[in-house]
Design a protein around this motif. Structure first.
Motif, PDB file in Angstrom:
ATOM      1  N   MET A 221      35.231  44.130  44.907  1.00 42.44           N
ATOM      2  CA  MET A 221      36.309  44.001  43.941  1.00 42.44           C
ATOM      3  C   MET A 221      37.316  45.146  44.082  1.00 42.44           C
ATOM      4  O   MET A 221      38.512  44.926  44.009  1.00 42.44           O
ATOM      5  CB  MET A 221      35.721  43.989  42.529  1.00 42.44           C
ATOM      6  N   ILE A 222      36.835  46.365  44.292  1.00 45.75           N
ATOM      7  CA  ILE A 222      37.734  47.513  44.353  1.00 45.75           C
ATOM      8  C   ILE A 222      38.632  47.451  45.587  1.00 45.75           C
ATOM      9  O   ILE A 222      39.801  47.825  45.528  1.00 45.75           O
ATOM     10  CB  ILE A 222      36.958  48.852  44.259  1.00 45.75           C
ATOM     11  N   GLU A 223      38.116  46.934  46.707  1.00 47.27           N
ATOM     12  CA  GLU A 223      38.945  46.820  47.910  1.00 47.27           C
ATOM     13  C   GLU A 223      40.100  45.852  47.674  1.00 47.27           C
ATOM     14  O   GLU A 223      41.240  46.135  48.055  1.00 47.27           O
ATOM     15  CB  GLU A 223      38.097  46.399  49.112  1.00 47.27           C
ATOM     16  N   ALA A 224      39.819  44.718  47.063  1.00 46.67           N
ATOM     17  CA  ALA A 224      40.867  43.742  46.754  1.00 46.67           C
ATOM     18  C   ALA A 224      41.867  44.337  45.764  1.00 46.67           C
ATOM     19  O   ALA A 224      43.075  44.121  45.881  1.00 46.67           O
ATOM     20  CB  ALA A 224      40.247  42.466  46.195  1.00 46.67           C
ATOM     21  N   LEU A 225      41.363  45.093  44.798  1.00 47.30           N
ATOM     22  CA  LEU A 225      42.238  45.748  43.829  1.00 47.30           C
ATOM     23  C   LEU A 225      43.158  46.757  44.521  1.00 47.30           C
ATOM     24  O   LEU A 225      44.356  46.809  44.237  1.00 47.30           O
ATOM     25  CB  LEU A 225      41.403  46.438  42.748  1.00 47.30           C
ATOM     26  N   LEU A 226      42.609  47.532  45.435  1.00 48.80           N
ATOM     27  CA  LEU A 226      43.429  48.485  46.184  1.00 48.80           C
ATOM     28  C   LEU A 226      44.522  47.767  46.970  1.00 48.80           C
ATOM     29  O   LEU A 226      45.670  48.238  47.012  1.00 48.80           O
ATOM     30  CB  LEU A 226      42.568  49.323  47.129  1.00 48.80           C
ATOM     31  N   ASP A 227      44.191  46.644  47.566  1.00 49.00           N
ATOM     32  CA  ASP A 227      45.199  45.867  48.310  1.00 49.00           C
ATOM     33  C   ASP A 227      46.311  45.386  47.385  1.00 49.00           C
ATOM     34  O   ASP A 227      47.494  45.451  47.742  1.00 49.00           O
ATOM     35  CB  ASP A 227      44.547  44.678  49.016  1.00 49.00           C
TER      36      ASP A 227
ATOM     37  N   LEU B  28      33.158  59.353  38.163  1.00 44.82           N
ATOM     38  CA  LEU B  28      32.741  58.104  38.805  1.00 44.82           C
ATOM     39  C   LEU B  28      33.900  57.132  39.010  1.00 44.82           C
ATOM     40  O   LEU B  28      33.888  56.353  39.969  1.00 44.82           O
ATOM     41  CB  LEU B  28      31.629  57.423  37.999  1.00 44.82           C
ATOM     42  N   ILE B  29      34.904  57.166  38.133  1.00 50.43           N
ATOM     43  CA  ILE B  29      36.076  56.308  38.340  1.00 50.43           C
ATOM     44  C   ILE B  29      36.806  56.760  39.600  1.00 50.43           C
ATOM     45  O   ILE B  29      37.126  55.949  40.477  1.00 50.43           O
ATOM     46  CB  ILE B  29      37.024  56.326  37.122  1.00 50.43           C
TER      47      ILE B  29
ATOM     48  N   VAL C  51      43.642  51.929  29.923  1.00 50.78           N
ATOM     49  CA  VAL C  51      44.473  51.673  31.098  1.00 50.78           C
ATOM     50  C   VAL C  51      45.923  51.747  30.641  1.00 50.78           C
ATOM     51  O   VAL C  51      46.337  51.010  29.737  1.00 50.78           O
ATOM     52  CB  VAL C  51      44.193  50.293  31.726  1.00 50.78           C
ATOM     53  N   TYR C  52      46.658  52.658  31.265  1.00 50.58           N
ATOM     54  CA  TYR C  52      48.094  52.765  31.025  1.00 50.58           C
ATOM     55  C   TYR C  52      48.788  52.138  32.230  1.00 50.58           C
ATOM     56  O   TYR C  52      48.584  52.562  33.365  1.00 50.58           O
ATOM     57  CB  TYR C  52      48.502  54.233  30.871  1.00 50.58           C
ATOM     58  N   ILE C  53      49.564  51.079  31.982  1.00 50.06           N
ATOM     59  CA  ILE C  53      50.240  50.354  33.052  1.00 50.06           C
ATOM     60  C   ILE C  53      51.491  49.689  32.494  1.00 50.06           C
ATOM     61  O   ILE C  53      51.485  49.228  31.351  1.00 50.06           O
ATOM     62  CB  ILE C  53      49.290  49.314  33.693  1.00 50.06           C
ATOM     63  N   TYR C  54      52.532  49.673  33.289  1.00 44.39           N
ATOM     64  CA  TYR C  54      53.805  49.059  32.901  1.00 44.39           C
ATOM     65  C   TYR C  54      54.314  49.590  31.565  1.00 44.39           C
ATOM     66  O   TYR C  54      54.855  48.853  30.746  1.00 44.39           O
ATOM     67  CB  TYR C  54      53.689  47.529  32.859  1.00 44.39           C
ATOM     68  N   GLY C  55      54.095  50.884  31.329  1.00 43.28           N
ATOM     69  CA  GLY C  55      54.621  51.526  30.131  1.00 43.28           C
ATOM     70  C   GLY C  55      53.826  51.291  28.864  1.00 43.28           C
ATOM     71  O   GLY C  55      54.259  51.691  27.785  1.00 43.28           O
ATOM     72  N   GLN C  56      52.659  50.660  28.973  1.00 41.62           N
ATOM     73  CA  GLN C  56      51.832  50.393  27.790  1.00 41.62           C
ATOM     74  C   GLN C  56      50.395  50.838  28.030  1.00 41.62           C
ATOM     75  O   GLN C  56      49.870  50.686  29.134  1.00 41.62           O
ATOM     76  CB  GLN C  56      51.821  48.901  27.459  1.00 41.62           C
TER      77      GLN C  56
ATOM     78  N   LYS D 104      32.841  50.041  35.837  1.00 39.46           N
ATOM     79  CA  LYS D 104      33.105  48.632  36.162  1.00 39.46           C
ATOM     80  C   LYS D 104      34.067  48.013  35.155  1.00 39.46           C
ATOM     81  O   LYS D 104      34.962  47.239  35.517  1.00 39.46           O
ATOM     82  CB  LYS D 104      31.802  47.835  36.195  1.00 39.46           C
ATOM     83  N   GLU D 105      33.895  48.367  33.888  1.00 38.29           N
ATOM     84  CA  GLU D 105      34.749  47.800  32.836  1.00 38.29           C
ATOM     85  C   GLU D 105      36.196  48.285  32.943  1.00 38.29           C
ATOM     86  O   GLU D 105      37.120  47.513  32.737  1.00 38.29           O
ATOM     87  CB  GLU D 105      34.179  48.130  31.455  1.00 38.29           C
ATOM     88  N   VAL D 106      36.397  49.562  33.246  1.00 35.22           N
ATOM     89  CA  VAL D 106      37.763  50.067  33.358  1.00 35.22           C
ATOM     90  C   VAL D 106      38.453  49.457  34.575  1.00 35.22           C
ATOM     91  O   VAL D 106      39.649  49.101  34.509  1.00 35.22           O
ATOM     92  CB  VAL D 106      37.838  51.613  33.333  1.00 35.22           C
ATOM     93  N   ILE D 107      37.731  49.288  35.660  1.00 34.28           N
ATOM     94  CA  ILE D 107      38.316  48.659  36.857  1.00 34.28           C
ATOM     95  C   ILE D 107      38.616  47.188  36.580  1.00 34.28           C
ATOM     96  O   ILE D 107      39.666  46.673  36.976  1.00 34.28           O
ATOM     97  CB  ILE D 107      37.396  48.853  38.074  1.00 34.28           C
TER      98      ILE D 107
END
Length: 152
Positions: free
Chosen positions: A1-7, A26-27, A116-121, A142-145
């Motif tokens: 999952m993390i590899e796809a997320l990085l892509d 760990l994150i 998670v802070y993303i797109y200003g929120q 796992k939950e934060v990812i």
């Protein structure tokens, strides 16, 4: 999952930083375990003590005093300020009680707030994880990812 997320992050030209308490790095490790993560992952801060949340992440001492270090408000400030301090588009955070001791009646051991802070929120989530210390910490990662993946 993390590899796809990085892509996906790479394709959107987005960068990530983390601010961690109970997960203790760990994150960050989940990202840097993948070769090429430096395209996306800027850095992380482990702010285990309240004082380091205030001094390194600029979390308001008033927020911690009013809501405690284990709260959605603290998780929100942690993820916002991780992005700001590390000059990244996205900030991730975790704060909680991994045990075996600690916790309160309102927030027993296994309570973790992620952000998670993303797109200003900023988006936060309260987790109630049953298990030993390592299970709680790994599940929080796992939950934060997963939350970041959904918000992308």
């Amino acid at each position: 999952m993390i590899e796809a997320l990085l892509d996906r992050l790479r394709s959107k030209n987005l960068t990530v930083a983390s601010a961690e308490s109970c997960t203790g790095g760990l994150i960050s490790s989940a990202f840097v375990d993948i070769p090429g993560a430096s395209d996306v992952f800027v850095g992380g801060l482990v702010t285990y003590k309240e004082e380091s949340k205030v001094s390194l992440l600029n979390v308001s001492a008033e927020t911690i005093k009013k809501y405690t270090a284990v709260s959605s408000q603290t998780a929100e400030e942690m993820c916002r300020n991780a992005a700001k301090v590390c000059n990244s588009n996205i900030g991730l955070s975790s704060t909680g009680y991994a045990g075996p001791e600690g916790g309160t009646a309102e927030n027993p051991v296994g309570t973790v707030y992620i952000g998670v802070y993303i797109y200003g929120q900023a988006h936060t989530k309260r987790l109630e994880i049953k298990g030993d210390r390592n299970y709680i910490r790994k599940t929080a990662v796992k939950e934060v990812i997963s939350l970041l993946d959904r918000l992308l």
